[in-house]
Every structure is written in structure tokens, then in C-alpha cells.
Design a protein around this motif. Structure first.
Motif, short mmCIF file in Angstrom:
data_model
loop_
_atom_site.label_atom_id
_atom_site.label_comp_id
_atom_site.label_asym_id
_atom_site.label_seq_id
_atom_site.Cartn_x
_atom_site.Cartn_y
_atom_site.Cartn_z
N GLY A 129 -4.00 -23.92 -32.04
CA GLY A 129 -2.84 -23.63 -31.20
C GLY A 129 -2.77 -22.19 -30.74
O GLY A 129 -1.95 -21.85 -29.90
N LEU A 130 -3.64 -21.32 -31.28
CA LEU A 130 -3.68 -19.93 -30.85
C LEU A 130 -4.20 -19.84 -29.42
O LEU A 130 -5.18 -20.50 -29.07
N VAL A 131 -3.56 -19.00 -28.62
CA VAL A 131 -4.00 -18.75 -27.26
C VAL A 131 -4.13 -17.24 -27.06
O VAL A 131 -3.17 -16.49 -27.26
N ILE A 132 -5.34 -16.79 -26.68
CA ILE A 132 -5.55 -15.38 -26.32
C ILE A 132 -5.61 -15.31 -24.81
O ILE A 132 -6.53 -15.83 -24.18
N PRO A 133 -4.63 -14.69 -24.19
CA PRO A 133 -4.58 -14.65 -22.73
C PRO A 133 -5.75 -13.88 -22.13
O PRO A 133 -6.33 -12.99 -22.75
N ASN A 134 -6.10 -14.24 -20.93
CA ASN A 134 -7.22 -13.60 -20.23
C ASN A 134 -7.03 -12.09 -20.15
O ASN A 134 -7.99 -11.32 -20.27
N SER A 135 -5.79 -11.66 -19.98
CA SER A 135 -5.52 -10.22 -19.86
C SER A 135 -5.86 -9.47 -21.15
O SER A 135 -6.23 -8.29 -21.11
N ALA A 136 -5.76 -10.14 -22.30
CA ALA A 136 -6.13 -9.51 -23.57
C ALA A 136 -7.65 -9.43 -23.71
O ALA A 136 -8.18 -8.49 -24.30
N LEU A 137 -8.36 -10.41 -23.16
CA LEU A 137 -9.82 -10.40 -23.21
C LEU A 137 -10.40 -9.29 -22.34
O LEU A 137 -11.42 -8.68 -22.68
N THR A 138 -9.76 -9.01 -21.22
CA THR A 138 -10.31 -8.06 -20.25
C THR A 138 -9.61 -6.71 -20.26
O THR A 138 -9.83 -5.89 -19.37
N GLN A 139 -8.76 -6.44 -21.27
CA GLN A 139 -7.94 -5.23 -21.24
C GLN A 139 -8.76 -3.95 -21.18
O GLN A 139 -8.34 -2.96 -20.56
N ARG A 140 -9.92 -3.91 -21.80
CA ARG A 140 -10.73 -2.68 -21.75
C ARG A 140 -11.40 -2.49 -20.39
O ARG A 140 -11.95 -1.42 -20.11
N PHE A 141 -11.35 -3.51 -19.54
CA PHE A 141 -11.93 -3.41 -18.21
C PHE A 141 -10.88 -3.06 -17.15
O PHE A 141 -11.20 -3.03 -15.95
N ASP A 142 -9.64 -2.83 -17.60
CA ASP A 142 -8.57 -2.38 -16.70
C ASP A 142 -8.31 -3.35 -15.55
O ASP A 142 -8.13 -2.94 -14.39
N LEU A 143 -8.30 -4.63 -15.84
CA LEU A 143 -8.00 -5.63 -14.81
C LEU A 143 -6.52 -5.98 -14.83
O LEU A 143 -5.88 -5.94 -15.88
N ARG A 144 -5.99 -6.35 -13.69
CA ARG A 144 -4.58 -6.70 -13.58
C ARG A 144 -4.39 -8.15 -13.15
O ARG A 144 -3.31 -8.55 -12.79
N HIS A 145 -5.46 -8.94 -13.20
CA HIS A 145 -5.35 -10.33 -12.78
C HIS A 145 -6.22 -11.19 -13.68
O HIS A 145 -7.12 -10.71 -14.37
N ASP A 146 -5.95 -12.49 -13.70
CA ASP A 146 -6.74 -13.45 -14.46
C ASP A 146 -8.04 -13.71 -13.71
O ASP A 146 -8.03 -14.22 -12.60
N ILE A 147 -9.16 -13.37 -14.33
CA ILE A 147 -10.46 -13.47 -13.66
C ILE A 147 -11.26 -14.66 -14.15
O ILE A 147 -12.42 -14.84 -13.83
N GLY A 148 -10.61 -15.52 -14.96
CA GLY A 148 -11.27 -16.73 -15.43
C GLY A 148 -12.14 -16.48 -16.65
O GLY A 148 -12.41 -15.35 -17.06
N LEU A 149 -12.58 -17.59 -17.24
CA LEU A 149 -13.40 -17.54 -18.45
C LEU A 149 -14.46 -18.62 -18.34
O LEU A 149 -14.15 -19.81 -18.26
N ASP A 150 -15.73 -18.22 -18.35
CA ASP A 150 -16.82 -19.17 -18.09
C ASP A 150 -17.67 -19.45 -19.32
O ASP A 150 -18.12 -20.56 -19.52
N ALA A 151 -18.01 -18.44 -20.10
CA ALA A 151 -18.82 -18.61 -21.31
C ALA A 151 -18.14 -17.85 -22.43
O ALA A 151 -17.48 -16.83 -22.20
N VAL A 152 -18.30 -18.32 -23.65
CA VAL A 152 -17.73 -17.62 -24.79
C VAL A 152 -18.63 -17.79 -26.00
O VAL A 152 -19.27 -18.83 -26.19
N SER A 153 -18.71 -16.74 -26.81
CA SER A 153 -19.45 -16.79 -28.06
C SER A 153 -18.74 -15.87 -29.05
O SER A 153 -18.30 -14.77 -28.68
N LEU A 154 -18.59 -16.33 -30.27
CA LEU A 154 -17.86 -15.58 -31.29
C LEU A 154 -18.84 -14.88 -32.23
O LEU A 154 -19.71 -15.52 -32.81
N LEU A 155 -18.68 -13.58 -32.38
CA LEU A 155 -19.53 -12.79 -33.27
C LEU A 155 -18.79 -12.46 -34.55
O LEU A 155 -17.60 -12.16 -34.53
#
Length: 679
Positions: A129-155
Motif C-alpha cells: 500500500g506504500l506509494v512513493i510519488p514520482n516527484s520524490a523519485l526525481t527530486q534530485r533532478f529538480d523536476l516540477r512535473h510527473d515524468i513517468g516511470l518505465d523501469a525500476v530496480s531495487l538495490l
């Protein structure tokens, strides 16, 4: 940042509404979810079977599992989203990653937004049930919009992920949107990271910070694997190469068929690379084909294939990454290099020249299944210091360096280069970093792998006898991809460089303008005559003294040979002299680990250094010609003698397209011709 060595977590923000829940416990792997997890881009109907729920339709939102040649439905889309209050709508499945090998907790993204606002298509969703918003994923890239999510891998370790999820249990999406930095703090605290690709390029197509074919790191805000390094044999990369092939899926871990480690990926568009590769094929970097879309879906019996490949996940295994080290330089074990000089059997104090190959002990997939998280480079200090970790490497590896991959996706290995299995381009990124997974993906072909090859001819081209030694230092640096802090730095290893060959004099009558010379004189007891370029026999054997010099800072030995008259080809002259009784004795022409028997031969060559009349050998031309022709005395004709001086430098040569390395020694030849007149 070294997420596998940090032991002190930063302070966690406390203003979020945390509900500290117990971490998920491990159970047997979910039934039907063993092997390679994947999803397709299109819906299809199974022609002769149905799912466990009786439904023959497979949607692009269902999670499939490919194991041992058979594909099953691991979870329906509605099962992935059962924690959310949503209508019975298939939201698609664009990315997937399991938290651990049990696969009870799955991270994924959808293709559609939730109409109730619980998640967006660019968010990372967990089955808890946890949701990490796109803005949290891209915060270090200084984006202000949802740019989508295509591939993911957990380290990171599974227990770190379980703690991460437990800390965020019950925290609503809107609070993470308001304070996205908590995601970075928790990732750092639990020594984990999220790799992802996006649906778009940012900030602009003309000036991209990243493209949708790049694999990005949430924690560092850097490109973890660029489209160019994933597809080095293709024109991948914007704007430098010209094409963005996209990155629909990416995973690394244990191959479901061979049991060996591998990286797998899929692209957004088809390509020509050793044949046609489609966006539904599972590829290895290069690219090379691992699984055709037909192979992945064959057991489900779709009416057609090439149904796309939107998500991939394979188990990474346990993590135990060790520090690498330099082990050999130009095929010499570093334990046999002292003071920058190699010590080899029979010959010590050997410098290095030409191309220097650096080899090392590197982490393997078996020891460290998270290899793609690390990168390395060999650095050089040529007197100006080692480069800073964020600067481009000053050690440039050869261009067009290619290595051989196993061309057979089955357990039978095919390492023969061919039109259908050519050597793959092997190059670092623009700052000189090689990804560890790139280094290891060629292992099956058993090539004698190099960490780097350096052309030392860029320095030390004027080392003369008596000159100060020229030395450089090498070290091996490994870091997490894009990190400003190294994971490990090996101890520097010093080597001495000599790229100076023996120099020939400007002319025969100016012997001291070079390092070598030779002239003829009548040996004691012989009645022959020597006049410049003429030798005239007397009444007895013609015996000549071959006089000269050979000077080099790293002298090894000299050899002699002759040709002429009726003798065919060249014939060796064993360096010799006669003792007081006229008995021919061998003359030492070598300076090796035992030194030399002669005071006139030293590590720097013939001595005194400016002497041009050191006896190299006597030469009985009469007996030599008789021996070479079956009894004929020397005739009136032209003759030549040559002295070849050798130094002890280990000179390396590297063939980059064939990835072959060899060593030789350096030498130079001084020829001397003369006319012979019988008596």
C-alpha cells in the motif's frame, strides 16, 4: 556514498505520520512466481489454456513468471492493487521489482493514474500500500512535473527494504509529496537505492540532463547506467550519438535458465544489432539477445508474438562485495615489482614500456550480485597527481577496444567471433569509469581480462643511460555509480618507464653521437690489413677485432652475426676472445641477475661510457666462411657484420579490436659492411 559501509543513519524527519509496523516476515516464495518476472505491452488470449482463475486473457497489467521454459501468471493486476480502493479496472504494469527472493512484497508502476488520486502512473507502488510519488523519485533532478516511470530496480539488502517499508507504513502519498526528502533520508539510512528510468527526457530534448533510455539513481540524482553504456555497439545517446532507444525494463541477478548472473533489459524501439531485435526481446547490454519474446511467452500460446516487454525482475542473491586490487602489470605479478622494476627469472631490474596492461582481482557475480551498482577505473599519477574522483580520468584506454561475448544463450558456450557474434565494443563513460557488470559480462568466454591498457609512449621517450628514472603510479578506484566518495582505493603501485631505444650515430665517423657503434681492427697475431672499409688477408687466418659500444640505462646484452662471400644467409658470431696461449674463450656479452664476468659490461652497457673501442668479439672470418660453406675459404666479395644491442625493458603491445596483449624486448642493430680481398 558507500551505502554498504555506512553504519550511522541520519536523523529522520519526525513530522510525518509514521506508523511503525513490524517488517514483513519471510515465507516460501509465492506460488507461480519463481524465475524471471515480466509483463507485456499488450493484452492477449491464451489459445489452448487459461489462468488459475479460469480467465484465458492475459492483460498488460498482469505479472508473469518465466521459469525453466514455462511461463505462468504470477499475479493478476487486481492482486497487485488489492490494498487500494479502486474499481475493477486493469491499470497496466510498467515496471516491477521484488523486495526479496520470497516475492511477497512487489514494487511496481502502472500505466494509468488512479481516478481516486491514490497513485499516479509515474509513482512507485508497493503491494503493502506504500506509494512513493514520482516527484520524490526525481527530486534530485529538480523536476516540477510527473515524468513517468518505465523501469525500476531495487538495490540493497532485503532487510533494509523491509525496514524502509515498515517506517513508511500508513504514511499517505500526499505527505510524501509535501516532504519528499524523507525518501532520500530513509534510503540513505537503510543503505538502499532505487534505480529507475522515465517516460521522458529532461529538462529539454535539446539540452538533456538525462534521456528516457538512461537508468537513474534516486539517492544520488545521477545517471547510473546511460543508454550509451547499456548499448555501446549502437548509436545510443542524445545528443552525442543520435538515438534514444529507451529503457522499458532493467534488472540484474540470477539468470532463470543458466543459473548464472546476468543483466537483462528491454528497449522501447526495435533495432538492428546482429539481426533484428525487438522491443519485446530480453536483451543483455551490448546489446546481445538473451530471450526472444517468443521464448518468454511460448508456453502461454498467444496467437502472435512480439507483444512487448514492459517489466523485468530477477533475484539478485546475497550481497558480499569486496574491494578490488591490482594484481599484475604487463603480465608481471605486482609482488615481483620492486622500486618500479620487474624482477623476472634470470633478469632483474626491468622497466616497462609501450602499452602497459593493468589487471586485477575484481568482485564476481557470485560474490557480489549487485555489480551494476559499482564502477571502477584505473588512475595514473604521472607526476601531476591522481585525478579527483569527480574529474575525468587522465588515463585514456585504447579506442575500438572490443571483447568477446558468449553468443549462445543456452548452456553451450560459443565464443568464436563471427558475423552473427562479433566482438563487442568495450569503452568507459566520458569520465573513464567502467561499470563492474560490463567488465564481468564477458566472463564466460574466459578472456584474460584487463582493467585498463595505457600507452606509456606519451611519457619518458628520452631516457638515456645516466638519466634520472621516469616513474608513474597506478591505483584502482571503485565507487558506487556516480558517488563522490570511493568505495575502495587500492594502494598506489609504482612502475619505471623506459621508451627509449638505442640510438644509432649520425655517421660511422661520429660514434659518440649515438648509443651504438662498431669498427674493425686487426686482432693480435693476425697479419691481415684493415683500411677503412677494406680487409685484405695475409698469409694466415684473417682474425678481426670487433670493437664498439652499446649504452643504455637498462642494458641487457648484445649479439653478433655475419653474412657475405659464398655463405648463404646470416650466421651467428659467438662473442669470444683468445687467452694468452691463443685458446679461444667465450666472451661474456650479457648483464643479467649474475651481473657480468667482464668489467667492461655493466647495467648501463659497455664501459667506460664514452669508449668506442670495447672488444665485442674476435671474428675469424676465414674459419667462419669455411664452416658456413662446407670447406670453402673466403672469396673476394662484400661482407657484413652486425651487432644487436638489447635492453631489458618489458615492452607491451595491445591489439584493441582483438583484445590481445603480448610483451617483447627492445633492440637495435648496427650494421657494418666491408670488402674482402684474399691474400
Amino acid at each position: 556514498m558507500n551505502i554498504f559501509s555506512r553504519r550511522i543513519a541520519p536523523t529522520i524527519l519526525v513530522c510525518l505520520t509514521f506508523s511503525i509496523a513490524a517488517a514483513p516476515t519471510a515465507h516460501a516464495q509465492s506460488a507461480g512466481c519463481e524465475g524471471l518476472l515480466l509483463s507485456t505491452s499488450e493484452d492477449f488470449t491464451m489459445q489452448q489454456s487459461e489462468g488459475p482463475d479460469g480467465n484465458p486473457i492475459v492483460s498488460d497489467g498482469d505479472l508473469l513468471a518465466f521459469n525453466g521454459g514455462t511461463t505462468t501468471i504470477c499475479r493478476r493486476n487486481r492482486e497487485l492493487l488489492e490494498r487500494f480502493d479502486i474499481p475493477r479496472v486493469d491499470f497496466g504494469l510498467d515496471a516491477v521489482a521484488a523486495v526479496d527472493r520470497n516475492r511477497e512484497v512487489i514494487a511496481f508502476s502502472t500505466e494509468l493514474d488512479d481516478p481516486n488520486g491514490q497513485f499516479g502512473a509515474g509513482d512507485l507502488i508497493f503491494t503493502t500500500g506504500l506509494v512513493i510519488p514520482n516527484s520524490a523519485l526525481t527530486q534530485r533532478f529538480d523536476l516540477r512535473h510527473d515524468i513517468g516511470l518505465d523501469a525500476v530496480s531495487l538495490l540493497g539488502r532485503p532487510e533494509g527494504w523491509r525496514e524502509f517499508i515498515a517506517k513508511l507504513d500508513g504514511v499517505p502519498r500526499r505527505e510524501i509529496v509535501q516532504q519528499p526528502e524523507i525518501i532520500l533520508e530513509l534510503l540513505s539510512a537503510f543503505e538502499i537505492d532505487i534505480l529507475f528510468s522515465t517516460e521522458g527526457t529532461a529538462p529539454t530534448v535539446k539540452s538533456p540532463r538525462f534521456i528516457d533510455g538512461d537508468l537513474l539513481s534516486v539517492l544520488s540524482g545521477t545517471i547510473f547506467r546511460s543508454n550509451q553504456t547499456l548499448l555501446p555497439s549502437l548509436p545510443a545517446g542524445i545528443p552525442s550519438k543520435g538515438v534514444d532507444f529507451g529503457l522499458d525494463a532493467y534488472t540484474f541477478g540470477v539468470d532463470p535458465q543458466t543459473g548464472g548472473p546476468t543483466e537483462l533489459m528491454s528497449t522501447e524501439i526495435d533495432m538492428r544489432a546482429d539481426g533484428i531485435l525487438t522491443d519485446g526481446d530480453a536483451l543483455q547490454p551490448g546489446p546481445t539477445l538473451r530471450f526472444r519474446n517468443e521464448v518468454l511467452l511460448k508456453s502461454l500460446l498467444p496467437a502472435t508474438f512480439d507483444l512487448g516487454l514492459d517489466a523485468l525482475h530477477q533475484t539478485a542473491g546475497e550481497i558480499a562485495c569486496g574491494a578490488p586490487s591490482i594484481t599484475r602489470i604487463s603480465n608481471i605479478d605486482i609482488t615481483n615489482i620492486s622500486g618500479g622494476l620487474a624482477q623476472t627469472p634470470g633478469l632483474s631490474d626491468r622497466p616497462f614500456g609501450g602499452s602497459l596492461r593493468i589487471q586485477g582481482a575484481m568482485p564476481t557475480w557470485l560474490e557480489c550480485p549487485i555489480l551494476p551498482q559499482y564502477e571502477f577505473r584505473v588512475e595514473i599519477d604521472d607526476g601531476s597527481g591522481f585525478p579527483a574522483i569527480g574529474d575525468p580520468n587522465t588515463l585514456a584506454v585504447p579506442t575500438n577496444w572490443r571483447r568477446q561475448l558468449d553468443g549462445n544463450p543456452s548452456v553451450i558456450i560459443d565464443c568464436v567471433p563471427s558475423v552473427t557474434n562479433p566482438r563487442q565494443l568495450y569503452q568507459p563513460d566520458s569520465n573513464g569509469w567502467f561499470n563492474l557488470a560490463d567488465y564481468r559480462r564477458f566472463d564466460e568466454c574466459g578472456e584474460d581480462a584487463s582493467l585498463a591498457v595505457w600507452n606509456s609512449n606519451t611519457v619518458a621517450t628520452t631516457v638515456e643511460a645516466g638519466s634520472p628514472p621516469v616513474t608513474v603510479r597506478f591505483r584502482l578506484v571503485m565507487r558506487e555509480v556516480g558517488s563522490a566518495v570511493p568505495f575502495s582505493v587500492s594502494a598506489p603501485k609504482t612502475v619505471r618507464i623506459d621508451n627509449n631505444n638505442y640510438k644509432l650515430p649520425n655517421s660511422k665517423d661520429m660514434p659518440l653521437t649515438g648509443d651504438m657503434s662498431m669498427n674493425l681492427a686487426v686482432a693480435s697475431g693476425s697479419d691481415a690489413q684493415v683500411n677503412d672499409c677494406d680487409v685484405t688477408a695475409g698469409s694466415s687466418d684473417v682474425i678481426l677485432d670487433l670493437l664498439g659500444r652499446a649504452r643504455d640505462q637498462h642494458f641487457w646484452r648484445y649479439t653478433l652475426r655475419w653474412a657475405g662471400g659464398n655463405a648463404v644467409g646470416w650466421h651467428p658470431i659467438a662473442p669470444n676472445d683468445r687467452d694468452g696461449g691463443g685458446i679461444v674463450q667465450p666472451l661474456d656479452a650479457v648483464f643479467d641477475n649474475d651481473g657480468s664476468d667482464r668489467a667492461e659490461i655493466s647495467l648501463g652497457g659497455t664501459v667506460p661510457g664514452n669508449a668506442t673501442n670495447v672488444l665485442l668479439s674476435e671474428f675469424n672470418i676465414t674459419q667462419a666462411h669455411i664452416a658456413a660453406t662446407g670447406g670453402q675459404p673466403p672469396i673476394e666479395c662484400g661482407y657484413a657484420v652486425e651487432v644487436t644491442a638489447w635492453d631489458r625493458t618489458i615492452v607491451g603491445g595491445f591489439n584493441a579490436p582483438n583484445n590481445t596483449f603480448g610483451t617483447t624486448v627492445r633492440r637495435e642493430t648496427y650494421p657494418l659492411a666491408f670488402c674482402f680481398q684474399p691474400g
